[in-house]
Design an enzyme around this catalytic site. Structure first.
Site, PDB file in Angstrom:
ATOM      1  N   LYS A   1      38.466  54.568 -65.689  1.00  0.00           N
ATOM      2  CA  LYS A   1      36.722  54.167 -65.773  1.00  0.00           C
ATOM      3  C   LYS A   1      36.191  54.366 -67.188  1.00  0.00           C
ATOM      4  CE  LYS A   1      35.896  55.561 -60.906  1.00  0.00           C
ATOM      5  NZ  LYS A   1      34.814  56.442 -60.136  1.00  0.00           N
TER       6      LYS A   1
ATOM      7  N   TYR B   1      32.796  47.733 -55.272  1.00  0.00           N
ATOM      8  CA  TYR B   1      32.197  49.096 -54.543  1.00  0.00           C
ATOM      9  C   TYR B   1      31.454  48.823 -53.240  1.00  0.00           C
ATOM     10  CZ  TYR B   1      34.421  52.311 -57.465  1.00  0.00           C
ATOM     11  OH  TYR B   1      35.212  53.564 -58.202  1.00  0.00           O
TER      12      TYR B   1
ATOM     13  N   ASN C   1      33.602  60.297 -63.676  1.00  0.00           N
ATOM     14  CA  ASN C   1      34.801  60.916 -62.899  1.00  0.00           C
ATOM     15  C   ASN C   1      36.456  60.342 -63.389  1.00  0.00           C
ATOM     16  OD1 ASN C   1      34.953  59.080 -61.185  1.00  0.00           O
ATOM     17  ND2 ASN C   1      34.580  60.478 -59.335  1.00  0.00           N
TER      18      ASN C   1
ATOM     19  N   HIS D   1      39.466  55.804 -60.834  1.00  0.00           N
ATOM     20  CA  HIS D   1      39.473  55.353 -59.384  1.00  0.00           C
ATOM     21  C   HIS D   1      40.953  55.175 -59.034  1.00  0.00           C
ATOM     22  CE1 HIS D   1      38.682  52.800 -55.832  1.00  0.00           C
ATOM     23  NE2 HIS D   1      39.679  52.138 -56.147  1.00  0.00           N
TER      24      HIS D   1
ATOM     25  N   GLU E   1      42.334  45.580 -53.145  1.00  0.00           N
ATOM     26  CA  GLU E   1      41.883  45.975 -54.566  1.00  0.00           C
ATOM     27  C   GLU E   1      42.967  45.404 -55.269  1.00  0.00           C
ATOM     28  OE1 GLU E   1      39.509  50.296 -53.269  1.00  0.00           O
ATOM     29  OE2 GLU E   1      41.264  50.378 -54.728  1.00  0.00           O
TER      30      GLU E   1
END
Ligand code: ATP
Ligand code: MG
Length: 137
Positions: free
Chosen positions: A9, A49, A112, A115, A126
Site C-alpha cells: 500500500k 474495494y 496498514n 493487502h 483480484e
C-alpha cells in the site's frame, strides 16, 4: 500451486520498504509471478474495494489507496493465499503478531502496509482485475 494477490500500500511504498516486504514473501517460499508499481485512480480503488462500499471507512480507504503509488504482485506457492495472510498479520497492526509485515511496517488500521486476497475466489478476481494472462509467468 496456488496464486494470490498482494498490494504493497502507499504507506509502505512511501517508506521505501518494497524490497523488504517482497523479501518476506520470497523467504517464505512464495514466488513473484508478476509485479508492477502503479498509481491507482479513484475509480480503480472504488471498484477494487467495492465489497466495503457500505462500511463507514470506505471513503477514507479509497482516499488512502490513491494517496501514492502501490506495488501489485501475484504471489505463487503452496497455500499462497493463507500463507500470505499469515505473513501480513492482523488488519490492525496493534493486534498483529510479532514478526508479521504489519507489525513491522504498519502504523495504523488505515495505513496498514499490505493487502492480501482473503479467499481463493477473491484471489482469482483480484488477479484478473490487475493482470492480463500474458503478464503472468
Ligand atoms: P486488506 O483487504 O487490505 O488486505 P484486511 O483483509 O485485513 O485488509 P478488511 O476487513 O478487508 O481487512 O479491510 C480492508 C481495509 O480497510 C483494511 O486493510 C484497512 O486498511 C481498512 N479498514 C478495515 N477496518 C477498518 C476500520 N475499522 N477503520 C478504518 N479502516 C479499516
Ligand atoms: Mg480484505
Amino acid at each position: 500451486m496456488e496464486q494470490t494477490l498482494s498490494i504493497i500500500k502507499p504507506d509502505a511504498v512511501q517508506k521505501n520498504v518494497v524490497g523488504k516486504i517482497l523479501d518476506r514473501f520470497e523467504t517464505a517460499n512464495l514466488r513473484i509471478a508478476a509485479s508492477k508499481k502503479i498509481q491507482l485512480s479513484k475509480e480503480d480503488a472504488e471498484a477494487f474495494y467495492a465489497v466495503h462500499s457500505k462500511r463507514p471507512f470506505y471513503g477514507e480507504l479509497v482516499e488512502f489507496m490513491i494517496s501514492g503509488p502501490v506495488v501489485v504482485s501475484i504471489l505463487e506457492g503452496t497455500n499462497a493465499m493463507s500463507l500470505n495472510r499469515e505473513l501480513m498479520g492482523a488488519t490492525n497492526p496493534k493486534e498483529a503478531k510479532t514478526g508479521t509485515i504489519r507489525a513491522d511496517f504498519a502504523d495504523s488500521i488505515d495505513a496498514n502496509a499490505v493487502h492480501g486476497s482473503d479467499s481463493l475466489q477473491n484471489a482469482k478476481e483480484e488477479i484478473a482485475f490487475f493482470f492480463a494472462k500474458k503478464d503472468i509467468c
